[in-house]
Write a protein that holds these residues in place. Structure first.
Motif, PDB file in Angstrom:
ATOM      1  N   LYS A  50       9.462  72.019   4.271  1.00  0.00           N
ATOM      2  CA  LYS A  50      10.173  72.945   5.149  1.00  0.00           C
ATOM      3  C   LYS A  50       9.227  73.829   5.972  1.00  0.00           C
ATOM      4  O   LYS A  50       9.644  74.527   6.869  1.00  0.00           O
ATOM      5  N   LEU A  51       7.943  73.800   5.614  1.00  0.00           N
ATOM      6  CA  LEU A  51       6.969  74.654   6.287  1.00  0.00           C
ATOM      7  C   LEU A  51       6.640  74.088   7.661  1.00  0.00           C
ATOM      8  O   LEU A  51       6.336  72.906   7.791  1.00  0.00           O
ATOM      9  N   GLN A  52       6.689  74.938   8.672  1.00  0.00           N
ATOM     10  CA  GLN A  52       6.440  74.510  10.049  1.00  0.00           C
ATOM     11  C   GLN A  52       5.506  75.499  10.753  1.00  0.00           C
ATOM     12  O   GLN A  52       5.572  76.699  10.495  1.00  0.00           O
ATOM     13  N   PRO A  53       4.669  74.998  11.671  1.00  0.00           N
ATOM     14  CA  PRO A  53       3.912  75.922  12.512  1.00  0.00           C
ATOM     15  C   PRO A  53       4.881  76.872  13.225  1.00  0.00           C
ATOM     16  O   PRO A  53       6.006  76.504  13.543  1.00  0.00           O
ATOM     17  N   GLY A  54       4.419  78.069  13.454  1.00  0.00           N
ATOM     18  CA  GLY A  54       5.270  79.091  14.070  1.00  0.00           C
ATOM     19  C   GLY A  54       5.717  80.145  13.081  1.00  0.00           C
ATOM     20  O   GLY A  54       6.213  81.203  13.484  1.00  0.00           O
ATOM     21  N   LEU A  55       5.534  79.888  11.780  1.00  0.00           N
ATOM     22  CA  LEU A  55       5.855  80.890  10.763  1.00  0.00           C
ATOM     23  C   LEU A  55       5.010  82.132  11.021  1.00  0.00           C
ATOM     24  O   LEU A  55       3.783  82.054  11.136  1.00  0.00           O
ATOM     25  N   VAL A  56       5.646  83.291  11.127  1.00  0.00           N
ATOM     26  CA  VAL A  56       4.949  84.566  11.341  1.00  0.00           C
ATOM     27  C   VAL A  56       5.319  85.510  10.205  1.00  0.00           C
ATOM     28  O   VAL A  56       6.475  85.572   9.788  1.00  0.00           O
ATOM     29  N   TYR A  57       4.328  86.224   9.711  1.00  0.00           N
ATOM     30  CA  TYR A  57       4.552  87.170   8.619  1.00  0.00           C
ATOM     31  C   TYR A  57       3.673  88.387   8.865  1.00  0.00           C
ATOM     32  O   TYR A  57       2.539  88.257   9.334  1.00  0.00           O
ATOM     33  N   ARG A  58       4.189  89.567   8.525  1.00  0.00           N
ATOM     34  CA  ARG A  58       3.459  90.828   8.687  1.00  0.00           C
ATOM     35  C   ARG A  58       3.521  91.636   7.393  1.00  0.00           C
ATOM     36  O   ARG A  58       4.508  91.580   6.679  1.00  0.00           O
ATOM     37  N   ASP A  59       2.481  92.404   7.173  1.00  0.00           N
ATOM     38  CA  ASP A  59       2.468  93.335   6.048  1.00  0.00           C
ATOM     39  C   ASP A  59       1.648  94.555   6.455  1.00  0.00           C
ATOM     40  O   ASP A  59       0.851  94.488   7.396  1.00  0.00           O
ATOM     41  N   THR A  60       1.863  95.654   5.765  1.00  0.00           N
ATOM     42  CA  THR A  60       1.135  96.876   6.071  1.00  0.00           C
ATOM     43  C   THR A  60       0.409  97.377   4.828  1.00  0.00           C
ATOM     44  O   THR A  60       0.804  97.085   3.698  1.00  0.00           O
ATOM     45  N   GLY A  84      -9.033  93.786  14.665  1.00  0.00           N
ATOM     46  CA  GLY A  84      -9.692  92.527  14.335  1.00  0.00           C
ATOM     47  C   GLY A  84      -8.748  91.354  14.328  1.00  0.00           C
ATOM     48  O   GLY A  84      -7.539  91.505  14.437  1.00  0.00           O
ATOM     49  N   GLY A  85      -9.350  90.191  14.212  1.00  0.00           N
ATOM     50  CA  GLY A  85      -8.546  88.984  14.153  1.00  0.00           C
ATOM     51  C   GLY A  85      -9.391  87.741  14.268  1.00  0.00           C
ATOM     52  O   GLY A  85     -10.609  87.803  14.425  1.00  0.00           O
ATOM     53  N   GLY A  86      -8.715  86.606  14.184  1.00  0.00           N
ATOM     54  CA  GLY A  86      -9.393  85.323  14.269  1.00  0.00           C
ATOM     55  C   GLY A  86      -8.581  84.231  13.628  1.00  0.00           C
ATOM     56  O   GLY A  86      -7.356  84.164  13.789  1.00  0.00           O
ATOM     57  N   ILE A  87      -9.269  83.390  12.858  1.00  0.00           N
ATOM     58  CA  ILE A  87      -8.663  82.217  12.221  1.00  0.00           C
ATOM     59  C   ILE A  87      -8.922  82.271  10.719  1.00  0.00           C
ATOM     60  O   ILE A  87     -10.008  82.655  10.276  1.00  0.00           O
ATOM     61  N   HIS A  88      -7.923  81.883   9.954  1.00  0.00           N
ATOM     62  CA  HIS A  88      -8.068  81.762   8.497  1.00  0.00           C
ATOM     63  C   HIS A  88      -7.389  80.466   8.083  1.00  0.00           C
ATOM     64  O   HIS A  88      -6.298  80.153   8.562  1.00  0.00           O
ATOM     65  N   GLU A  89      -8.055  79.703   7.211  1.00  0.00           N
ATOM     66  CA  GLU A  89      -7.468  78.467   6.697  1.00  0.00           C
ATOM     67  C   GLU A  89      -7.340  78.545   5.188  1.00  0.00           C
ATOM     68  O   GLU A  89      -8.178  79.148   4.502  1.00  0.00           O
ATOM     69  N   ARG A  90      -6.260  77.938   4.703  1.00  0.00           N
ATOM     70  CA  ARG A  90      -5.983  77.868   3.281  1.00  0.00           C
ATOM     71  C   ARG A  90      -5.656  76.428   2.926  1.00  0.00           C
ATOM     72  O   ARG A  90      -5.160  75.677   3.760  1.00  0.00           O
ATOM     73  N   ALA A  91      -5.939  76.051   1.690  1.00  0.00           N
ATOM     74  CA  ALA A  91      -5.599  74.722   1.189  1.00  0.00           C
ATOM     75  C   ALA A  91      -4.588  74.874   0.066  1.00  0.00           C
ATOM     76  O   ALA A  91      -4.697  75.772  -0.772  1.00  0.00           O
ATOM     77  N   VAL A  92      -3.608  73.994   0.042  1.00  0.00           N
ATOM     78  CA  VAL A  92      -2.614  73.965  -1.026  1.00  0.00           C
ATOM     79  C   VAL A  92      -3.218  73.176  -2.185  1.00  0.00           C
ATOM     80  O   VAL A  92      -3.736  72.071  -1.991  1.00  0.00           O
ATOM     81  N   ILE A  93      -3.163  73.757  -3.367  1.00  0.00           N
ATOM     82  CA  ILE A  93      -3.735  73.120  -4.552  1.00  0.00           C
ATOM     83  C   ILE A  93      -2.686  72.985  -5.648  1.00  0.00           C
ATOM     84  O   ILE A  93      -1.694  73.706  -5.674  1.00  0.00           O
ATOM     85  N   ILE A 143      -0.742  72.496  10.525  1.00  0.00           N
ATOM     86  CA  ILE A 143      -0.671  71.933   9.177  1.00  0.00           C
ATOM     87  C   ILE A 143      -1.338  70.567   9.231  1.00  0.00           C
ATOM     88  O   ILE A 143      -0.919  69.702  10.005  1.00  0.00           O
ATOM     89  N   ARG A 144      -2.404  70.390   8.444  1.00  0.00           N
ATOM     90  CA  ARG A 144      -3.089  69.100   8.339  1.00  0.00           C
ATOM     91  C   ARG A 144      -3.102  68.718   6.868  1.00  0.00           C
ATOM     92  O   ARG A 144      -3.927  69.227   6.111  1.00  0.00           O
ATOM     93  N   ASP A 145      -2.173  67.850   6.495  1.00  0.00           N
ATOM     94  CA  ASP A 145      -2.049  67.443   5.098  1.00  0.00           C
ATOM     95  C   ASP A 145      -1.847  68.690   4.237  1.00  0.00           C
ATOM     96  O   ASP A 145      -0.833  69.352   4.349  1.00  0.00           O
ATOM     97  N   ARG A 146      -2.816  69.063   3.413  1.00  0.00           N
ATOM     98  CA  ARG A 146      -2.675  70.253   2.565  1.00  0.00           C
ATOM     99  C   ARG A 146      -3.452  71.440   3.111  1.00  0.00           C
ATOM    100  O   ARG A 146      -3.574  72.452   2.439  1.00  0.00           O
ATOM    101  N   GLN A 147      -3.983  71.328   4.323  1.00  0.00           N
ATOM    102  CA  GLN A 147      -4.718  72.442   4.924  1.00  0.00           C
ATOM    103  C   GLN A 147      -3.849  73.158   5.946  1.00  0.00           C
ATOM    104  O   GLN A 147      -3.213  72.528   6.786  1.00  0.00           O
ATOM    105  N   LEU A 148      -3.839  74.480   5.843  1.00  0.00           N
ATOM    106  CA  LEU A 148      -2.990  75.325   6.679  1.00  0.00           C
ATOM    107  C   LEU A 148      -3.876  76.262   7.490  1.00  0.00           C
ATOM    108  O   LEU A 148      -4.716  76.966   6.930  1.00  0.00           O
ATOM    109  N   ARG A 149      -3.667  76.260   8.799  1.00  0.00           N
ATOM    110  CA  ARG A 149      -4.493  77.075   9.700  1.00  0.00           C
ATOM    111  C   ARG A 149      -3.641  78.200  10.273  1.00  0.00           C
ATOM    112  O   ARG A 149      -2.551  77.957  10.796  1.00  0.00           O
ATOM    113  N   PHE A 150      -4.169  79.435  10.173  1.00  0.00           N
ATOM    114  CA  PHE A 150      -3.464  80.624  10.639  1.00  0.00           C
ATOM    115  C   PHE A 150      -4.248  81.325  11.739  1.00  0.00           C
ATOM    116  O   PHE A 150      -5.476  81.437  11.658  1.00  0.00           O
ATOM    117  N   ARG A 151      -3.539  81.830  12.734  1.00  0.00           N
ATOM    118  CA  ARG A 151      -4.082  82.826  13.660  1.00  0.00           C
ATOM    119  C   ARG A 151      -3.758  84.169  13.020  1.00  0.00           C
ATOM    120  O   ARG A 151      -2.612  84.404  12.628  1.00  0.00           O
TER     121      ARG A 151
END
Length: 142
Positions: A5-15, A115-124, A96-104
């Motif tokens: 169900k996970l799709q690019p475009g998911l946006v989340y914020r926290d403070t 600040g800002g940039g790119i962060h990637e996470r892998a599903v394990i 989304i590349r297989d189990r790798q997730l790329r975030f802006r």
């Protein structure tokens, strides 16, 4: 829910309120340093906050045995934030590349973009991951 169900475009914020424990001087003892530094939000904490914001964004999409781990951080910290301000992190899943997730990712305080940039996470698979840690000789508790 599952990764299907996970799709690019998911946006989340926290403070996060910036307190003295999140400043550069508070980190000095961790690294055996006595160098005097300004009391501003530490870059390391900004990166950690970005990571935890991504983790929170993904939580509804992971199965009980799944976790994510950070695999890439390419972030610029471009403005100082003093104690007492609030930092907002915004993360957007862009690939989304297989189990790798790329975030802006981006962070701002009460006044400006910090600040800002790119962060990637892998599903394990958590159990397989922890078994590899054990085989490496590490304890699973502190």
């Amino acid at each position: 829910m599952g990764l299907g169900k996970l799709q690019p475009g998911l946006v989340y914020r926290d403070t996060l309120p910036v307190t003295d424990i999140l400043t550069v001087p508070a980190m000095a003892s961790l690294y055996h340093s006595n160098v005097e530094m300004p009391p501003v939000f530490a870059t390391a904490h900004m990166i950690g906050f970005i990571e935890w914001t991504c983790i929170a964004a993904l939580r509804p999409y992971l199965l009980p045995h799944q976790r994510t781990v950070g695999i890439l951080v390419d972030v610029r910290h471009k403005a100082a934030t003093p104690i007492g301000m609030t930092v907002t992190a915004e993360v957007e899943l862009i690939e989304i590349r297989d189990r790798q997730l790329r975030f802006r990712v981006s962070c701002r305080d009460d006044v400006e973009d910090i600040g800002g940039g790119i962060h990637e996470r892998a599903v394990i698979d958590n159990d397989r991951f922890l078994n590899r840690v054990l085989k490496k000789g590490g304890p699973l508790t502190a």
